[in-house]
Design a protein around this motif. Structure first.
Motif, PDB file in Angstrom:
ATOM      1  N   THR A  26       0.844  -1.193   0.000  1.00  0.00           N
ATOM      2  CA  THR A  26       0.000   0.000   0.000  1.00  0.00           C
ATOM      3  C   THR A  26       0.883   1.247   0.000  1.00  0.00           C
ATOM      4  OG1 THR A  26      -0.123   0.011   2.424  1.00  0.00           O
ATOM      5  CG2 THR A  26      -1.870  -1.151   1.239  1.00  0.00           C
ATOM      6  N   ILE A  27       0.377   2.319  -0.596  1.00  0.00           N
ATOM      7  CA  ILE A  27       1.191   3.532  -0.718  1.00  0.00           C
ATOM      8  C   ILE A  27       1.384   4.228   0.624  1.00  0.00           C
ATOM      9  CG2 ILE A  27       0.661   3.906  -3.143  1.00  0.00           C
ATOM     10  CD1 ILE A  27      -1.449   5.908  -2.319  1.00  0.00           C
ATOM     11  N   ASP A  28       0.500   3.993   1.600  1.00  0.00           N
ATOM     12  CA  ASP A  28       0.699   4.607   2.911  1.00  0.00           C
ATOM     13  C   ASP A  28       1.794   3.907   3.708  1.00  0.00           C
ATOM     14  OD1 ASP A  28      -0.995   2.367   3.122  1.00  0.00           O
ATOM     15  OD2 ASP A  28      -1.778   3.061   5.049  1.00  0.00           O
ATOM     16  N   LYS A  29       2.243   2.752   3.210  1.00  0.00           N
ATOM     17  CA  LYS A  29       3.382   2.055   3.811  1.00  0.00           C
ATOM     18  C   LYS A  29       4.424   1.797   2.722  1.00  0.00           C
ATOM     19  CE  LYS A  29       0.758  -0.134   7.552  1.00  0.00           C
ATOM     20  NZ  LYS A  29       0.398  -1.419   8.217  1.00  0.00           N
ATOM     21  N   MET A  30       4.725   2.854   1.997  1.00  0.00           N
ATOM     22  CA  MET A  30       5.614   2.751   0.850  1.00  0.00           C
ATOM     23  C   MET A  30       6.991   2.218   1.229  1.00  0.00           C
ATOM     24  SD  MET A  30       6.074   3.165  -2.432  1.00  0.00           S
ATOM     25  CE  MET A  30       4.789   4.292  -3.039  1.00  0.00           C
ATOM     26  N   GLU A  31       7.594   2.760   2.274  1.00  0.00           N
ATOM     27  CA  GLU A  31       8.961   2.357   2.611  1.00  0.00           C
ATOM     28  C   GLU A  31       9.022   0.897   3.047  1.00  0.00           C
ATOM     29  OE1 GLU A  31      11.350   4.305   1.694  1.00  0.00           O
ATOM     30  OE2 GLU A  31       9.763   5.697   1.124  1.00  0.00           O
ATOM     31  N   GLU A  32       8.004   0.449   3.783  1.00  0.00           N
ATOM     32  CA  GLU A  32       7.962  -0.965   4.162  1.00  0.00           C
ATOM     33  C   GLU A  32       7.833  -1.845   2.925  1.00  0.00           C
ATOM     34  OE1 GLU A  32       6.302   1.488   5.548  1.00  0.00           O
ATOM     35  OE2 GLU A  32       5.922   1.132   7.693  1.00  0.00           O
ATOM     36  N   GLY A  33       7.033  -1.384   1.956  1.00  0.00           N
ATOM     37  CA  GLY A  33       6.882  -2.139   0.714  1.00  0.00           C
ATOM     38  C   GLY A  33       8.174  -2.194  -0.085  1.00  0.00           C
ATOM     39  N   ILE A  34       8.886  -1.081  -0.137  1.00  0.00           N
ATOM     40  CA  ILE A  34      10.174  -1.047  -0.838  1.00  0.00           C
ATOM     41  C   ILE A  34      11.150  -2.020  -0.185  1.00  0.00           C
ATOM     42  CG2 ILE A  34      12.178   0.387  -1.374  1.00  0.00           C
ATOM     43  CD1 ILE A  34       9.788   1.150  -3.062  1.00  0.00           C
ATOM     44  N   GLU A  35      11.172  -2.030   1.133  1.00  0.00           N
ATOM     45  CA  GLU A  35      12.069  -2.946   1.853  1.00  0.00           C
ATOM     46  C   GLU A  35      11.702  -4.400   1.574  1.00  0.00           C
ATOM     47  OE1 GLU A  35      12.079  -2.045   5.992  1.00  0.00           O
ATOM     48  OE2 GLU A  35      12.889  -0.018   5.727  1.00  0.00           O
ATOM     49  N   LEU A  36      10.409  -4.701   1.520  1.00  0.00           N
ATOM     50  CA  LEU A  36       9.975  -6.075   1.243  1.00  0.00           C
ATOM     51  C   LEU A  36      10.416  -6.502  -0.154  1.00  0.00           C
ATOM     52  CD1 LEU A  36       8.345  -8.596   2.137  1.00  0.00           C
ATOM     53  CD2 LEU A  36       6.337  -7.522   1.083  1.00  0.00           C
ATOM     54  N   LEU A  37      10.253  -5.638  -1.129  1.00  0.00           N
ATOM     55  CA  LEU A  37      10.663  -5.970  -2.495  1.00  0.00           C
ATOM     56  C   LEU A  37      12.175  -6.081  -2.613  1.00  0.00           C
ATOM     57  CD1 LEU A  37       8.134  -3.718  -4.438  1.00  0.00           C
ATOM     58  CD2 LEU A  37       8.036  -6.195  -4.131  1.00  0.00           C
ATOM     59  N   MET A  39      14.080  -7.186  -0.245  1.00  0.00           N
ATOM     60  CA  MET A  39      14.370  -8.489   0.355  1.00  0.00           C
ATOM     61  C   MET A  39      14.116  -9.611  -0.648  1.00  0.00           C
ATOM     62  SD  MET A  39      12.709 -11.403   1.603  1.00  0.00           S
ATOM     63  CE  MET A  39      11.049 -10.854   2.031  1.00  0.00           C
ATOM     64  N   CYS A  40      12.989  -9.530  -1.360  1.00  0.00           N
ATOM     65  CA  CYS A  40      12.676 -10.561  -2.357  1.00  0.00           C
ATOM     66  C   CYS A  40      13.760 -10.616  -3.423  1.00  0.00           C
ATOM     67  CB  CYS A  40      11.326 -10.281  -2.988  1.00  0.00           C
ATOM     68  SG  CYS A  40       9.919 -10.432  -1.864  1.00  0.00           S
ATOM     69  N   ALA A  41      14.167  -9.453  -3.911  1.00  0.00           N
ATOM     70  CA  ALA A  41      15.200  -9.406  -4.952  1.00  0.00           C
ATOM     71  C   ALA A  41      16.522  -9.962  -4.439  1.00  0.00           C
ATOM     72  CB  ALA A  41      15.382  -7.964  -5.437  1.00  0.00           C
ATOM     73  N   ALA A  42      16.852  -9.670  -3.184  1.00  0.00           N
ATOM     74  CA  ALA A  42      18.100 -10.163  -2.606  1.00  0.00           C
ATOM     75  C   ALA A  42      18.121 -11.677  -2.532  1.00  0.00           C
ATOM     76  CB  ALA A  42      18.305  -9.569  -1.216  1.00  0.00           C
ATOM     77  N   HIS A  43      16.951 -12.295  -2.477  1.00  0.00           N
ATOM     78  CA  HIS A  43      16.858 -13.752  -2.443  1.00  0.00           C
ATOM     79  C   HIS A  43      16.604 -14.355  -3.820  1.00  0.00           C
ATOM     80  CE1 HIS A  43      16.589 -13.044   1.883  1.00  0.00           C
ATOM     81  NE2 HIS A  43      16.883 -14.318   2.045  1.00  0.00           N
TER      82      HIS A  43
END
Length: 322
Positions: A26-37, A39-43
């Motif tokens: 969600t855009i109201d949790k943009m930074e958390e979403g960026i961090e999650l993505l 993490m996915c890319a790092a794996h």
């Protein structure tokens, strides 16, 4: 423990066998979403699943912002969906396909989408205009591949026969439900398509023979096979899975499958979700499970499923076929 990849027709880059769902972004949790993505890319997860309707476009907007910040568009495989029905009407038309596609392109801040699929089907709509509209966008370079989500294999076969007869590009991907759990009830009302359970053997045979790529949604049954539900205490399931999972999957036939998954997981020294994902990897179909990892621990647990080998006999036993 490393990600594995396969090639998909029309996509030049290898595609991670595990696809991360993005419905939670969600855009109201943009930074958390960026961090999650990140993490996915790092794996090693380079494939993301989204849809026009997820959060009213928020999922696609977060993914688009992430790709813009990281400058990694050419490294990412985007699968997104359009033409979901709304409360007023069915929306599987050439107009809606085009409108939703342009919305998604803008939200994702990109000029092409790797894989574009129709979220729903409308059996009253002929396949010809849909195939022709897909080809229009394919020829323009807006999409690299296309298909259907919640389309029956018969409708896909009909669409591809039309494409063959008219010298057009056919559907190359499909995104139905598939996993160890049988989808006893449609989780989101009429029109949900599953390949799981004994009644869907004919559909699975078609996919196996044609080797059409399957992106399986609800691959661990919306958390039913997450390890949080215990076969011995079915009444507690309502406390750990959402109402949709409870309605669609929390039924005796699946608790029996869960009991077998728990037994086999204990014997092999792995987790229940690893067994559930390994079951999908053991399918003779060309399947890419969609998962929704919310943190690094969940993603690592999913990736470990690559190291779990299940024999055809074990898969049949898990699925109550033996």
């Amino acid at each position: 423990m490393a990600m594995k990849y396969r090639k998909i027709l029309g996509i030049e880059k290898p595609v991670s066998r595990i696809v991360q769902g993005t419905i939670m972004l969600t855009i109201d949790k943009m930074e958390e979403g960026i961090e999650l993505l990140d993490m996915c890319a790092a794996h090693g997860v380079n494939a993301l699943d989204s849809a026009h309707v997820y959060g009213g476009g928020q999922s696609e907007r977060v993914v688009g912002e992430w790709m813009k910040r990281r400058g990694n568009r050419d490294e990412v495989v985007i699968l997104t969906k359009g033409c979901h029905h709304n409360q007023d009407r069915k929306r599987v038309t050439p107009f809606d396909l085009t409108a939703d596609l342009y919305d998604s392109l803008a939200r994702l801040q990109t000029d092409f989408i790797d894989l574009y699929v129709l979220h729903r089907d409308d059996l009253d709509v002929p396949v010809g205009p849909i195939v022709e509209t897909f080809n229009e966008h394919f020829e323009a370079g807006r999409i690299r591949g296309f298909g259907g989500s919640n389309w029956t294999y018969r409708r896909i076969a009909e669409a591809n026969e039309y494409a063959k007869e008219h010298g057009l590009v056919p559907f190359t991907v499909s995104s139905p439900n598939y996993g160890l759990a049988e989808q006893v009830r449609n989780p989101w009302g009429p029109g949900c398509v599953s390949l799981s359970g004994p009644e869907k053997a004919e559909a699975r045979t078609w996919y196996q023979e044609n080797q059409m790529t399957v992106f399986s949604y609800s691959s661990i049954a919306r958390g039913f096979f997450s390890g949080r539900v215990q076969a011995a205490t079915p009444e507690e399931a309502k406390n750990v899975i959402d109402d949709t999972a409870q309605y669609a999957y929390a039924h005796p036939v699946n608790f029996e499958r869960l009991a077998r998954a728990e037994k086999l997981a204990k014997e092999k020294g792995v987790t229940v979700p690893q067994i559930a994902i390994a079951y999908i990897f053991g399918s003779p179909m060309n399947v890419f499970p969609l998962v929704a990892a919310y943190n690094e621990s969940e993603m690592e647990d999913n990736i470990k499923a690559f190291d779990v080998e299940l024999s055809p006999e074990e898969c049949a036993w898990l699925d109550l076929r033996e």
